[in-house]
Design a protein around this motif. Structure first.
Motif, mmCIF file in Angstrom:
data_model
loop_
_atom_site.group_PDB
_atom_site.id
_atom_site.type_symbol
_atom_site.label_atom_id
_atom_site.label_comp_id
_atom_site.label_asym_id
_atom_site.label_seq_id
_atom_site.Cartn_x
_atom_site.Cartn_y
_atom_site.Cartn_z
ATOM 1 N N MET A 160 87.572 -88.172 116.496
ATOM 2 C CA MET A 160 87.421 -86.796 115.933
ATOM 3 C C MET A 160 86.891 -85.942 117.056
ATOM 4 O O MET A 160 86.036 -86.129 117.932
ATOM 5 N N SER A 161 87.634 -84.689 117.452
ATOM 6 C CA SER A 161 87.474 -84.076 118.306
ATOM 7 C C SER A 161 86.367 -82.967 118.000
ATOM 8 O O SER A 161 85.824 -82.932 116.943
ATOM 9 N N THR A 162 86.059 -82.340 119.180
ATOM 10 C CA THR A 162 85.006 -81.208 118.967
ATOM 11 C C THR A 162 85.177 -80.197 118.006
ATOM 12 O O THR A 162 84.490 -79.640 117.278
ATOM 13 N N LYS A 163 86.628 -79.675 118.097
ATOM 14 C CA LYS A 163 86.892 -78.425 116.948
ATOM 15 C C LYS A 163 86.847 -79.154 115.626
ATOM 16 O O LYS A 163 86.430 -78.456 114.825
ATOM 17 N N ARG A 176 84.833 -77.438 112.609
ATOM 18 C CA ARG A 176 85.270 -76.987 111.338
ATOM 19 C C ARG A 176 84.714 -77.882 110.390
ATOM 20 O O ARG A 176 84.378 -76.972 109.182
ATOM 21 N N ASN A 177 84.188 -79.050 110.317
ATOM 22 C CA ASN A 177 83.680 -79.732 109.106
ATOM 23 C C ASN A 177 82.388 -79.065 108.927
ATOM 24 O O ASN A 177 81.927 -78.996 107.846
ATOM 25 N N CYS A 178 81.400 -78.590 110.131
ATOM 26 C CA CYS A 178 80.222 -77.922 109.909
ATOM 27 C C CYS A 178 80.352 -76.600 109.187
ATOM 28 O O CYS A 178 79.924 -76.297 108.445
ATOM 29 N N LEU A 179 81.515 -75.798 109.625
ATOM 30 C CA LEU A 179 81.582 -74.639 109.087
ATOM 31 C C LEU A 179 82.035 -74.678 107.567
ATOM 32 O O LEU A 179 81.768 -73.909 106.713
ATOM 33 N N ASN A 180 82.788 -75.811 107.193
ATOM 34 C CA ASN A 180 83.097 -75.895 105.620
ATOM 35 C C ASN A 180 81.931 -76.405 104.771
ATOM 36 O O ASN A 180 81.915 -75.948 103.917
ATOM 37 N N PHE A 237 80.016 -73.333 104.534
ATOM 38 C CA PHE A 237 80.592 -72.300 103.367
ATOM 39 C C PHE A 237 80.283 -73.035 102.015
ATOM 40 O O PHE A 237 80.134 -72.191 101.244
ATOM 41 N N MET A 238 80.589 -74.361 101.808
ATOM 42 C CA MET A 238 80.280 -74.620 100.483
ATOM 43 C C MET A 238 78.959 -74.625 99.887
ATOM 44 O O MET A 238 78.679 -74.383 98.835
ATOM 45 N N VAL A 239 77.909 -75.002 101.039
ATOM 46 C CA VAL A 239 76.544 -74.802 100.318
ATOM 47 C C VAL A 239 76.391 -73.198 100.132
ATOM 48 O O VAL A 239 75.795 -72.995 99.030
ATOM 49 N N LEU A 240 76.704 -72.471 100.923
ATOM 50 C CA LEU A 240 76.454 -70.787 100.788
ATOM 51 C C LEU A 240 77.223 -70.490 99.426
ATOM 52 O O LEU A 240 76.600 -69.531 98.725
ATOM 53 N N MET A 251 82.124 -66.354 102.792
ATOM 54 C CA MET A 251 83.466 -66.143 103.240
ATOM 55 C C MET A 251 83.743 -65.931 104.613
ATOM 56 O O MET A 251 84.783 -66.388 105.232
ATOM 57 N N CYS A 252 82.611 -65.341 105.301
ATOM 58 C CA CYS A 252 82.859 -65.349 106.886
ATOM 59 C C CYS A 252 82.820 -66.662 107.491
ATOM 60 O O CYS A 252 83.660 -66.921 108.506
ATOM 61 N N PHE A 253 82.284 -67.477 107.130
ATOM 62 C CA PHE A 253 82.097 -68.869 107.940
ATOM 63 C C PHE A 253 83.522 -69.474 107.331
ATOM 64 O O PHE A 253 84.088 -70.274 108.087
ATOM 65 N N LYS A 254 84.359 -69.358 106.132
ATOM 66 C CA LYS A 254 85.556 -69.808 105.960
ATOM 67 C C LYS A 254 86.440 -69.103 106.586
ATOM 68 O O LYS A 254 87.345 -69.886 107.136
#
Length: 56
Positions: free
Chosen positions: A1-4, A8-12, A15-18, A42-45
């Motif tokens: 799994m790459s850094t990007k 992306r997983n962390c941002l997702n 997003f889901m928690v918020l 939504m900004c995180f998404k």
């Protein structure tokens, strides 16, 4: 799994928690604060979607 992908997983996850917190707050307490929490989510998404588009 790459850094990007990890970013992306962390941002997702953020997003889901918020989004869940925002909806719960919107339905139970103050609607205005719940709306602001959802807008922040939504900004995180949008950031995650931008990374996905730049990756291709």
């Amino acid at each position: 799994m790459s850094t990007k992908d990890k970013i992306r997983n962390c941002l997702n996850i953020i997003f889901m928690v918020l989004a869940v917190i925002g909806v719960i707050y919107y339905l139970t307490k103050d609607r205005m604060v719940g709306t602001y929490i959802i807008l922040i989510a939504m900004c995180f998404k949008i950031a995650e979607s931008s990374l996905r588009m730049l990756n291709k």
